[in-house]
Design a protein around this motif. Structure first.
Motif, PDB file in Angstrom:
ATOM      1  N   UNK A 104      24.879  -1.217  14.562  1.00 47.86           N
ATOM      2  CA  UNK A 104      24.601  -0.103  13.671  1.00 47.86           C
ATOM      3  C   UNK A 104      23.114   0.186  13.706  1.00 47.86           C
ATOM      4  N   UNK A 105      22.777   1.446  13.527  1.00 39.71           N
ATOM      5  CA  UNK A 105      21.370   1.824  13.524  1.00 39.71           C
ATOM      6  C   UNK A 105      20.754   1.524  12.169  1.00 39.71           C
ATOM      7  N   UNK A 106      19.572   0.915  12.192  1.00 40.69           N
ATOM      8  CA  UNK A 106      18.837   0.638  10.957  1.00 40.69           C
ATOM      9  C   UNK A 106      17.687   1.637  10.844  1.00 40.69           C
ATOM     10  N   UNK A 107      17.682   2.459   9.805  1.00 38.17           N
ATOM     11  CA  UNK A 107      16.604   3.441   9.662  1.00 38.17           C
ATOM     12  C   UNK A 107      15.242   2.810   9.375  1.00 38.17           C
ATOM     13  N   UNK A 108      15.229   1.583   8.844  1.00 30.02           N
ATOM     14  CA  UNK A 108      13.958   0.912   8.550  1.00 30.02           C
ATOM     15  C   UNK A 108      13.390   0.269   9.813  1.00 30.02           C
ATOM     16  N   UNK A 109      14.224  -0.467  10.544  1.00 29.95           N
ATOM     17  CA  UNK A 109      13.787  -1.075  11.805  1.00 29.95           C
ATOM     18  C   UNK A 109      13.704  -0.037  12.927  1.00 29.95           C
ATOM     19  N   UNK A 110      14.354   1.117  12.725  1.00 27.62           N
ATOM     20  CA  UNK A 110      14.352   2.232  13.666  1.00 27.62           C
ATOM     21  C   UNK A 110      14.939   1.854  15.028  1.00 27.62           C
ATOM     22  N   UNK A 111      16.008   1.103  14.995  1.00 28.58           N
ATOM     23  CA  UNK A 111      16.718   0.741  16.221  1.00 28.58           C
ATOM     24  C   UNK A 111      18.125   0.293  15.869  1.00 28.58           C
ATOM     25  N   UNK A 112      19.007   0.267  16.870  1.00 26.97           N
ATOM     26  CA  UNK A 112      20.345  -0.276  16.657  1.00 26.97           C
ATOM     27  C   UNK A 112      20.291  -1.804  16.742  1.00 26.97           C
ATOM     28  N   UNK A 113      21.036  -2.448  15.869  1.00 27.52           N
ATOM     29  CA  UNK A 113      21.036  -3.909  15.764  1.00 27.52           C
ATOM     30  C   UNK A 113      22.398  -4.440  16.205  1.00 27.52           C
ATOM     31  N   UNK A 114      22.398  -5.417  17.106  1.00 24.11           N
ATOM     32  CA  UNK A 114      23.643  -6.023  17.568  1.00 24.11           C
ATOM     33  C   UNK A 114      24.356  -6.716  16.410  1.00 24.11           C
ATOM     34  N   UNK A 115      25.625  -6.359  16.230  1.00 28.27           N
ATOM     35  CA  UNK A 115      26.433  -6.953  15.165  1.00 28.27           C
ATOM     36  C   UNK A 115      25.645  -6.981  13.851  1.00 28.27           C
ATOM     37  N   UNK A 116      25.181  -5.811  13.460  1.00 24.28           N
ATOM     38  CA  UNK A 116      24.301  -5.695  12.285  1.00 24.28           C
ATOM     39  C   UNK A 116      25.071  -5.968  10.996  1.00 24.28           C
ATOM     40  N   UNK A 117      24.583  -6.946  10.242  1.00 25.25           N
ATOM     41  CA  UNK A 117      25.185  -7.246   8.946  1.00 25.25           C
ATOM     42  C   UNK A 117      24.491  -6.443   7.839  1.00 25.25           C
ATOM     43  N   UNK A 118      23.162  -6.547   7.771  1.00 27.96           N
ATOM     44  CA  UNK A 118      22.412  -5.814   6.756  1.00 27.96           C
ATOM     45  C   UNK A 118      20.925  -5.917   7.053  1.00 27.96           C
ATOM     46  N   UNK A 119      20.143  -5.096   6.398  1.00 27.38           N
ATOM     47  CA  UNK A 119      18.689  -5.220   6.459  1.00 27.38           C
ATOM     48  C   UNK A 119      18.255  -6.106   5.295  1.00 27.38           C
ATOM     49  N   UNK A 120      17.556  -7.172   5.608  1.00 30.57           N
ATOM     50  CA  UNK A 120      17.173  -8.171   4.610  1.00 30.57           C
ATOM     51  C   UNK A 120      15.763  -7.886   4.110  1.00 30.57           C
ATOM     52  N   UNK A 121      15.650  -7.553   2.829  1.00 34.75           N
ATOM     53  CA  UNK A 121      14.347  -7.248   2.250  1.00 34.75           C
ATOM     54  C   UNK A 121      13.455  -8.487   2.171  1.00 34.75           C
ATOM     55  N   UNK A 122      14.056  -9.674   2.129  1.00 35.90           N
ATOM     56  CA  UNK A 122      13.277 -10.908   2.007  1.00 35.90           C
ATOM     57  C   UNK A 122      12.576 -11.282   3.307  1.00 35.90           C
ATOM     58  N   UNK A 123      13.150 -10.909   4.433  1.00 33.37           N
ATOM     59  CA  UNK A 123      12.523 -11.192   5.725  1.00 33.37           C
ATOM     60  C   UNK A 123      11.921  -9.946   6.352  1.00 33.37           C
TER      61      UNK A 123
END
Length: 275
Positions: free
Chosen positions: A104-123
């Motif tokens: 899935x594409x992450x608008x914050x990382x600005x790229x597609x992530x393999x088997x994307x679970x979520x964007x982690x605010x802590x990391x």
């Protein structure tokens, strides 16, 4: 294992939370082993050394797994991907490429992530195929650390606080506010204890949630959409995340454990599930 070229958080809220975590972890370590523990055990006694070594081992795994989450690249950048639309692959208009299933594409990382679970605010980064092992172990060790320390902390605070006055009760209920109003070390210690108690509840919930969906073969978006085609059974689901040597991965992130999948071509698992 690919490492990120730019591993810094991308947005202010990620910067704030990640920085807070990097600061609070060593402070809590100092508080537990050098302030709380000597109250219960004399320094260099057997039990003091036992808890000191165990606490340091937990800290080591918290920090190193946290670093692995941040540093390991789990995006599609730099990967050689097919140009034809295959199966349930999809076209990402932002990355301008064909993206694999479960990415899935992450608008914050600005790229597609393999088997994307979520964007982690802590990391400050996404949790996906290549770093989910480290994320789950990080959560588990954070939960162990906080729940392990909580009984000692409650006894420590109980013996330290005088609740005979209204002011002391207010200090106990609002430790963070009182730190800024009237700083004392006791007030600061109460603030740390509150952070640890809240942390134990939060990491306990997250650990349960992510272990549950791992055992079911889900990632978070698939759980919401009830996608079950990647559920291979408990042991194979564990190996997809933790690898063949899953039973050793809790020792350190440096333990090699080859995962059963590359995070790109899911057709084999889909076919195995159909059988």
């Amino acid at each position: 294992m690919r490492l990120k070229k730019n591993f810094w958080p991308k947005v202010p809220q990620d910067w704030a939370v990640t920085t807070f975590l990097w600061i609070i972890i060593p402070i809590v370590y100092w508080f537990e082993l050098f302030v709380v523990l000597p109250v219960f055990y004399s320094i260099m006694s057997f039990w003091y050394c036992f808890h000191f070594i165990l606490g340091t081992f937990i800290l080591f795994n918290v920090v190193t797994n946290f670093m692995a989450i941040i540093l390991i690249d789990t995006s599609i950048q730099g990967l050689i991907l097919p140009t034809d639309m295959l199966g349930n692959w999809r076209f990402c208009s932002v990355c301008e490429c064909i993206a694999p299933p479960r990415s899935w594409h992450c608008p914050i990382c600005n790229t597609c992530i393999l088997k994307r679970d979520h964007h982690c605010i802590f990391s400050g980064c996404c949790v996906g195929h290549n770093n989910s092992r480290y994320f789950i172990i990080f959560l588990i060790y954070m939960f162990i650390a906080t729940i392990y320390a909580t009984p000692y902390n409650i006894c420590f605070i109980y013996n330290m606080i005088d609740i005979s006055s209204i002011k002391s009760v207010i200090c106990l209920i609002f430790p963070l506010a009182m730190v800024f109003v009237e700083f004392t070390w006791n007030q600061f210690f109460m603030f740390l204890v509150l952070i640890i108690i809240v942390g134990s509840a939060f990491t306990g919930f997250l650990s349960y949630y992510h272990i549950h969906i791992l055992c079911k073969g889900y990632i978070t978006p698939e759980k919401k959409m009830k996608v079950k085609i990647y559920d291979l059974g408990l042991m194979d689901n564990i190996k997809v995340v933790f690898g063949e040597r899953w039973y050793l991965t809790w020792l350190a992130p440096f333990v090699e454990s080859q995962v059963k999948h590359d995070g790109i071509n899911w057709k084999e698992i889909e076919t195995q599930k159909d059988k």
